[in-house]
Design an enzyme around this catalytic site. Structure first.
Site, PDB file in Angstrom:
ATOM      1  N   ASP A 170       0.836  -1.210   0.000  1.00 53.94           N
ATOM      2  CA  ASP A 170       0.000   0.000   0.000  1.00 53.94           C
ATOM      3  C   ASP A 170       0.868   1.257   0.000  1.00 53.94           C
ATOM      4  O   ASP A 170       1.700   1.451   0.884  1.00 53.94           O
ATOM      5  CB  ASP A 170      -0.914  -0.006   1.226  1.00 53.94           C
ATOM      6  CG  ASP A 170      -2.085   0.947   1.098  1.00 53.94           C
ATOM      7  OD1 ASP A 170      -1.860   2.124   0.755  1.00 53.94           O
ATOM      8  OD2 ASP A 170      -3.222   0.519   1.344  1.00 53.94           O
ATOM      9  N   HIS A 201      -2.899   0.065  -2.682  1.00 59.53           N
ATOM     10  CA  HIS A 201      -4.121   0.684  -2.180  1.00 59.53           C
ATOM     11  C   HIS A 201      -5.232   0.590  -3.228  1.00 59.53           C
ATOM     12  O   HIS A 201      -4.991   0.740  -4.426  1.00 59.53           O
ATOM     13  CB  HIS A 201      -3.829   2.155  -1.855  1.00 59.53           C
ATOM     14  CG  HIS A 201      -4.850   2.815  -1.003  1.00 59.53           C
ATOM     15  ND1 HIS A 201      -4.930   2.605   0.362  1.00 59.53           N
ATOM     16  CD2 HIS A 201      -5.828   3.691  -1.298  1.00 59.53           C
ATOM     17  CE1 HIS A 201      -5.910   3.327   0.857  1.00 59.53           C
ATOM     18  NE2 HIS A 201      -6.476   4.002  -0.131  1.00 59.53           N
TER      19      HIS A 201
END
Length: 232
Positions: A170, A201
């Protein structure tokens, strides 16, 4: 079938997108919390999918206090800039209050069993975590909530079941933050954390630039099992 639910607060009122199963009956409710792009087509499609699975899905407009009804696109640079600007100005405490009001309204809406789960993505993932700590929802499933590591002192207040999905690569939740989130939640009896290595993400959002079909399917299957166990 879709409709609009109007939720009244001490300030004013705001609208929620509602998707229902095609067959009239009584169903648990899942509150679907938006990303920074508003209740756009992607969020409505997630709500529609929950309706197809036998839930009433309610997606509240979290940005109603500043720009009600706004819908933004990741594909537009101007929209992305606007989204981040709204995110930076967003009042998380007011947001949790709005979610609590949505949960309360969802318990008594027509066709509701009274059981209410909450799920959310990105901004909505953080708000799902905060709602787990501060509201009386029955179950919570958070997807990669940026900033969660800043609120881990609230984990002790979480009493309802919580499922948390993390993207291993992420760009907004780094390795240290992920380790802190896992450490705070994995010791709780009703919390489970899943990490998806190599994913970035928003890997679970259909149509997104980081969408990964296989891991999105895996994460969503875990969420489906979680809500089937906690809301039925």
């Amino acid at each position: 079938m879709s409709e609009t639910l109007t939720v009244t607060t001490a300030d004013r009122s705001f609208d929620c997108y509602v998707a229902r199963p095609n067959v009239v009956g009584t169903y648990p409710v899942i509150v679907v919390l938006q990303e920074i792009f508003g209740v756009n087509g992607g969020i409505r499609s997630i709500a529609d999918n929950y309706a197809a699975k036998g839930y009433i899905a309610v997606a509240p407009d979290l940005f109603w206090r500043t720009d009600p009804g706004i819908q933004l696109s990741e594909a537009s640079e101007a929209d992305v800039a606007k989204a981040f600007s709204m995110y930076q100005a967003y009042d998380f405490d007011h947001g949790v209050q709005d979610i609590a009001a949505t949960i309360s309204a969802a318990r008594t809406m027509e066709g509701s069993t009274g059981k209410v789960g909450v799920t959310g993505y990105c901004l909505g993932g953080l708000m799902t975590y905060l709602a787990a700590a501060r509201t009386d929802g029955d179950a919570f499933a958070a997807y990669y909530g940026g900033g969660t590591d800043q609120y881990l002192h609230e984990a002790k207040h979480i009493g309802a079941p919580l499922l948390y999905h993390l993207a291993g690569a992420d760009e907004y939740i780094g390795p240290e933050a992920q380790a802190q989130i896992k450490a705070a939640l994995e010791g709780k009896a009703d919390a489970e954390v899943h990490v998806y290595p190599g994913r970035d993400h928003a890997f679970a959002r259909p149509g997104g630039s980081h969408y990964d079909h296989d891991d999105a399917t895996l994460a969503n299957s875990r969420t489906d099992e979680f809500f089937a166990r906690t809301l039925r």
